[in-house]
Scaffold this active site. Structure first.
Site, PDB file in Angstrom:
ATOM      1  N   GLY A  81      -4.845  -3.210  -3.546  1.00 17.45           N
ATOM      2  CA  GLY A  81      -4.490  -2.431  -4.724  1.00 17.45           C
ATOM      3  C   GLY A  81      -3.682  -3.229  -5.742  1.00 17.45           C
ATOM      4  N   GLU A 122      -6.199  -4.980  -7.722  1.00 14.47           N
ATOM      5  CA  GLU A 122      -6.896  -3.963  -8.523  1.00 14.47           C
ATOM      6  C   GLU A 122      -6.031  -3.494  -9.693  1.00 14.47           C
ATOM      7  OE1 GLU A 122      -7.586  -1.795  -4.830  1.00 14.47           O
ATOM      8  OE2 GLU A 122      -9.718  -1.721  -5.318  1.00 14.47           O
ATOM      9  N   ALA A 155      -1.943  -1.311  -1.692  1.00 18.96           N
ATOM     10  CA  ALA A 155      -1.507   0.061  -1.462  1.00 18.96           C
ATOM     11  C   ALA A 155      -0.618   0.055  -0.231  1.00 18.96           C
ATOM     12  CB  ALA A 155      -2.722   0.952  -1.248  1.00 18.96           C
ATOM     13  N   GLU A 169      -8.859  -5.625   2.289  1.00 20.15           N
ATOM     14  CA  GLU A 169      -8.917  -4.306   2.921  1.00 20.15           C
ATOM     15  C   GLU A 169      -9.793  -4.299   4.176  1.00 20.15           C
ATOM     16  OE1 GLU A 169      -9.203  -4.849  -0.342  1.00 20.15           O
ATOM     17  OE2 GLU A 169      -8.145  -3.306  -1.482  1.00 20.15           O
TER      18      GLU A 169
HETATM   19  N1  CAA Z   1       1.944  -1.939   2.604  1.00 17.12           N
HETATM   20  C1  CAA Z   1       3.123  -1.710   3.202  1.00 17.12           C
HETATM   21  N2  CAA Z   1       3.986  -2.683   3.562  1.00 17.12           N
HETATM   22  C2  CAA Z   1       3.656  -3.936   3.265  1.00 17.12           C
HETATM   23  C3  CAA Z   1       2.431  -4.257   2.636  1.00 17.12           C
HETATM   24  C4  CAA Z   1       1.554  -3.191   2.299  1.00 17.12           C
HETATM   25  N3  CAA Z   1       0.391  -3.393   1.655  1.00 17.12           N
HETATM   26  N4  CAA Z   1       2.360  -5.602   2.496  1.00 17.12           N
HETATM   27  C5  CAA Z   1       3.504  -6.101   3.006  1.00 17.12           C
HETATM   28  N5  CAA Z   1       4.275  -5.099   3.476  1.00 17.12           N
HETATM   29  C6  CAA Z   1       5.599  -5.205   4.127  1.00 17.12           C
HETATM   30  C7  CAA Z   1       5.462  -5.746   5.533  1.00 17.12           C
HETATM   31  O1  CAA Z   1       5.119  -4.708   6.427  1.00 17.12           O
HETATM   32  C8  CAA Z   1       6.843  -6.297   5.756  1.00 17.12           C
HETATM   33  O2  CAA Z   1       7.710  -5.232   6.063  1.00 17.12           O
HETATM   34  P1  CAA Z   1       8.841  -5.430   7.243  1.00 17.12           P
HETATM   35  O3  CAA Z   1       9.726  -6.513   6.718  1.00 17.12           O
HETATM   36  O4  CAA Z   1       9.487  -4.090   7.289  1.00 17.12           O
HETATM   37  O5  CAA Z   1       8.092  -5.827   8.463  1.00 17.12           O
HETATM   38  C9  CAA Z   1       7.248  -6.812   4.369  1.00 17.12           C
HETATM   39  O6  CAA Z   1       6.383  -6.166   3.452  1.00 17.12           O
HETATM   40  C10 CAA Z   1       7.032  -8.307   4.240  1.00 17.12           C
HETATM   41  O7  CAA Z   1       5.701  -8.614   4.622  1.00 17.12           O
HETATM   42  P2  CAA Z   1       5.343  -9.772   5.683  1.00 17.12           P
HETATM   43  O8  CAA Z   1       6.432  -9.926   6.678  1.00 17.12           O
HETATM   44  O9  CAA Z   1       3.966  -9.471   6.192  1.00 17.12           O
HETATM   45  O10 CAA Z   1       5.352 -11.052   4.709  1.00 17.12           O
HETATM   46  P3  CAA Z   1       4.502 -12.384   4.856  1.00 17.12           P
HETATM   47  O11 CAA Z   1       5.020 -13.318   3.831  1.00 17.12           O
HETATM   48  O12 CAA Z   1       4.440 -12.839   6.261  1.00 17.12           O
HETATM   49  O13 CAA Z   1       2.989 -11.954   4.459  1.00 17.12           O
HETATM   50  C11 CAA Z   1       1.314 -10.835   3.113  1.00 17.12           C
HETATM   51  C12 CAA Z   1       2.716 -11.501   3.145  1.00 17.12           C
HETATM   52  C13 CAA Z   1       0.235 -11.879   3.364  1.00 17.12           C
HETATM   53  C14 CAA Z   1       1.163 -10.237   1.712  1.00 17.12           C
HETATM   54  C15 CAA Z   1       1.245  -9.724   4.210  1.00 17.12           C
HETATM   55  O14 CAA Z   1       2.368  -8.882   4.075  1.00 17.12           O
HETATM   56  C16 CAA Z   1       0.017  -8.871   4.125  1.00 17.12           C
HETATM   57  O15 CAA Z   1      -1.053  -9.276   4.555  1.00 17.12           O
HETATM   58  N6  CAA Z   1       0.148  -7.626   3.579  1.00 17.12           N
HETATM   59  C17 CAA Z   1      -0.921  -6.673   3.544  1.00 17.12           C
HETATM   60  C18 CAA Z   1      -1.919  -6.986   2.437  1.00 17.12           C
HETATM   61  C19 CAA Z   1      -3.065  -5.999   2.432  1.00 17.12           C
HETATM   62  O16 CAA Z   1      -3.791  -5.859   3.401  1.00 17.12           O
HETATM   63  N7  CAA Z   1      -3.244  -5.291   1.294  1.00 17.12           N
HETATM   64  C20 CAA Z   1      -4.295  -4.312   1.155  1.00 17.12           C
HETATM   65  C21 CAA Z   1      -3.776  -2.926   1.409  1.00 17.12           C
HETATM   66  S1  CAA Z   1      -5.053  -1.707   1.409  1.00 17.12           S
HETATM   67  C22 CAA Z   1      -5.335  -1.334  -0.211  1.00 17.12           C
HETATM   68  O17 CAA Z   1      -4.711  -1.873  -1.110  1.00 17.12           O
HETATM   69  C23 CAA Z   1      -6.394  -0.273  -0.492  1.00 17.12           C
HETATM   70  C24 CAA Z   1      -6.774  -0.111  -1.922  1.00 17.12           C
HETATM   71  O18 CAA Z   1      -7.669  -0.758  -2.416  1.00 17.12           O
HETATM   72  C25 CAA Z   1      -6.112   0.855  -2.784  1.00 17.12           C
END
Ligand code: CAA
Length: 258
Positions: A109, A112, A65, A132
């Site tokens: 998400g 999911e 998400a 999460e």
């Molecule tokens: N939401 C918004 N932006 C996101 C995102 C997310 N879930 N995941 C990645 N991005 C964005 C980053 O902020 C980044 O943006 P900028 O270039 O503007 O800084 C861009 O995508 C690229 O990401 P990274 O630079 O972090 O890329 P990476 O290769 O170093 O890492 C990753 C990749 C491991 C996927 C890392 O981005 C990450 O950990 N993302 C978050 C994953 C996460 O925690 N997901 C769970 C969300 S909560 C949820 O989903 C609740 C639910 O159950 C509904």
């Protein structure tokens, strides 16, 4: 219909939806999920489509998400907007077979969303996780419910409580993933499989999907009764007669989806 966050295409009888927010690794915001729902509406009502594939990019199916969009939400915002339920559940209600073709990250998400599909085909590059907890939140799109059903309580607890990611091999061993392909072949092989499902009788495929999904919502006896009645009703289909006559006459069947 034109979309900003997804791309839709048809390949024969297969509807392909590609999540397309590359800068955010296909993070799922309301607009993207609304568009996904509309695309599903379109493919579901189109009689020429027999199977749907949802995919992302080589780097990410979806990284969860949208954290930026969620970071400002209060309880009443989430409650009043019925966040998640309002539009994500459309995938769950789709009656045609839906395959998730996952390469790269399928996190939170994103994992999911893949689990809401009927089966997951993974690239060898795929990484699944429910991280999460690292953000001070929990899975909210079915992760704590679908994961234990797919991969056991122990693995689900491990993934949701540690936030650790699992690769395609571990996901396949655990039962989350149906097939693994080299990344370069994922889409073509998934489309091939979808095409083969789509050439079968659509009402039969829909009843099989409905019956398998029923097994998660009912006791064994009730589930078997549901299956038996569906099986009985299939004898009313022209496609049933066609499939069996074609076999007996040693020719390929021609299904008319009725
Ligand atoms: N939401 C918004 N932006 C996101 C995102 C997310 N879930 N995941 C990645 N991005 C964005 C980053 O902020 C980044 O943006 P900028 O270039 O503007 O800084 C861009 O995508 C690229 O990401 P990274 O630079 O972090 O890329 P990476 O290769 O170093 O890492 C990753 C990749 C491991 C996927 C890392 O981005 C990450 O950990 N993302 C978050 C994953 C996460 O925690 N997901 C769970 C969300 S909560 C949820 O989903 C609740 C639910 O159950 C509904």
């Amino acid at each position: 219909m034109s979309f900003e966050n997804i791309i839709t295409e048809t390949h024969g009888r297969v509807g392909l939806i590609t999540l397309n927010r590359p800068k955010q690794l296909n993070a799922l915001n309301d607009q993207l999920v609304d568009e996904l729902s509309s695309a599903l509406d379109g493919f579901e009502s189109d009689e020429r489509i027999g199977c749907i594939v949802i995919t992302g990019s080589d780097k990410a199916f979806a990284a969860g998400a949208d954290i930026g969009a969620m970071s400002g939400l209060g309880f009443m915002d989430a409650y009043k907007a019925d966040y998640i339920t309002r539009n994500w559940e459309r995938i769950k209600t789709c009656r045609k077979p839906v395959i998730a073709a996952v390469a790269g990250f399928a996190l939170g998400g994103g994992c999911e969303l893949a689990m809401m599909c009927d089966m997951i085909f993974a690239a060898d590059s795929a990484k699944f996780g429910q991280p999460e907890i690292k953000l001070g939140t929990m899975p909210g799109a079915g992760g704590t419910q679908r994961l234990p059903r797919a991969i056991s309580k122990a693995k689900a607890m491990d993934m949701c409580l540690s936030g650790r990611l699992i690769d395609a091999d571990e996901a396949e061993r655990a039962g989350l993933v149906a097939r693994i392909y080299p990344a370069s072949e994922l889409l073509s092989e998934t489309l091939k499989a979808a095409q083969s499902i789509a050439q079968f009788s659509l009402p039969v495929a829909m009843m099989i999907k409905e019956s398998i999904n029923r097994s998660f919502e009912s006791s064994l006896n009730e589930g078997i009764l549901f299956e038996r009645r569906s099986f009985h009703s299939i004898f009313a289909l022209d496609d049933n007669k066609e499939g069996m006559n074609a076999f007996l006459n040693k020719r390929p069947p021609v299904f008319k989806n009725q």
